[in-house]
Design an enzyme around this catalytic site. Structure first.
Site: not given
Ligand SMILES: NC(=O)c1ccc[n+]([C@@H]2O[C@H](COP(=O)([O-])OP(=O)(O)OC[C@H]3O[C@@H](n4cnc5c(N)ncnc54)[C@H](OP(=O)(O)O)[C@@H]3O)[C@@H](O)[C@H]2O)c1
Length: 253
Positions: A148, A162
């Site tokens: 991130s 985080y």
């Molecule tokens: N969105 C942002 O702005 C942003 C920015 C920087 C970094 N990130 C990083 O990008 C990554 C994905 O984020 P996102 O925004 O796509 O998140 P999200 O919309 O919350 O989706 C999370 C995904 O990960 C799965 N997941 C969550 N906890 C898990 C676990 N313990 N074991 C296996 N699968 C798990 C969820 O599965 P379920 O559907 O079954 O819950 C879902 O498919 C993360 O590492 C986050 O920190 C996101």
């Protein structure tokens, strides 16, 4: 449209495992790597319907996909899932450590339970998953982690745990790159800024304050992040390793 060299998709014949692929950035990565020709296995914890629909849509387009319910915090289950994917596809070339949790709370507020969950899913699982995946990888393998921009910049209170977890990935990425360089496996860390997902919706209450900090004042899309992952997974990125690459609309500029 898939990226191609000559007539074959660039990742044809390769197999990938993506953690947290049912929704958001992970789902975009599943779609992109599949479109580029890879067989894809992905994990999820609770969104069974979304996971099945995604795997079905990849298969309907002529690809191969398996969805596995596994909590990344469970080391034994994560290892078993990665072994199962490698066995099913007969190989493993690409690991994308994407699954992450976003627990917010100031130092006065945050529970130890949330702190530990953050470390277990966002950091320990990256080590565990990489350890399991590289047992199956040949020369040319790829390990890509979704960190991130909060590793570089923490502009508001409540993000300490985080940000710590995502900063840890920069050091882990460097170390893993050194460990795996002799085997021709690259290890890189992609650092998104705000991306429109359930975790951080573009119409959420904090969107405007995030945009005010950015050179490009908007959320990115999962496809934006998947494009960088596809580059790192592909043959043109063979000399990139140990890097943490920001894709954040200038959030950390
Ligand atoms: N969105 C942002 O702005 C942003 C920015 C920087 C970094 N990130 C990083 O990008 C990554 C994905 O984020 P996102 O925004 O796509 O998140 P999200 O919309 O919350 O989706 C999370 C995904 O990960 C799965 N997941 C969550 N906890 C898990 C676990 N313990 N074991 C296996 N699968 C798990 C969820 O599965 P379920 O559907 O079954 O819950 C879902 O498919 C993360 O590492 C986050 O920190 C996101």
């Amino acid at each position: 449209m898939s990226a191609t060299t000559s007539s074959k998709p660039v990742l044809a014949g390769k197999a990938a495992f993506i953690t947290g692929g049912s929704r958001g950035i992970g789902a975009a990565i599943v779609r992109r790597l599949a479109a580029d020709g890879a067989a894809v296995a992905f994990s999820y914890t609770s969104s069974e319907a979304a996971a099945k629909e995604l795997a079905g849509s990849v298969e309907a387009a002529g690809g191969r996909a398996i969805a596995l319910r596994v909590d990344s915090a469970d080391a034994v289950a994560l290892r078993t899932a990665i072994d199962q994917a490698a066995r099913t596809f007969g190989r493993l070339d690409i690991l994308v450590n994407n699954a992450g949790v976003f627990k917010v709370g100031t130092v006065e507020e945050m529970s130890l339970e949330d702190f530990d969950r953050t470390l277990n899913v966002n950091v320990r699982a990256v080590f565990v998953g990489t350890q399991a995946a590289v047992r199956h990888m040949a020369d040319g393998g790829r390990v890509i982690t979704i960190g991130s921009t909060n590793a570089e910049r923490v502009p508001s209170p409540g993000f300490g745990a985080y940000a710590m977890s995502k900063s840890a990935l920069t050091g882990l990425t460097r170390g893993l790159a050194r460990d795996l360089g002799p085997r021709g496996i690259t290890v890189n860390n992609v650092q998104p800024g705000p991306v429109d997902t359930d975790m951080n919706p573009a119409d959420g209450p904090n969107a405007a304050s995030m945009h005010a900090l950015m050179a490009l004042p908007r959320h990115g899309s999962g496809a934006d992040i998947a494009a960088m992952v596809a580059y790192l997974a592909g043959p043109e990125a063979g000399f990139v390793t140990g890097a943490s690459l920001s894709i954040d609309g200038g959030f950390s500029a």
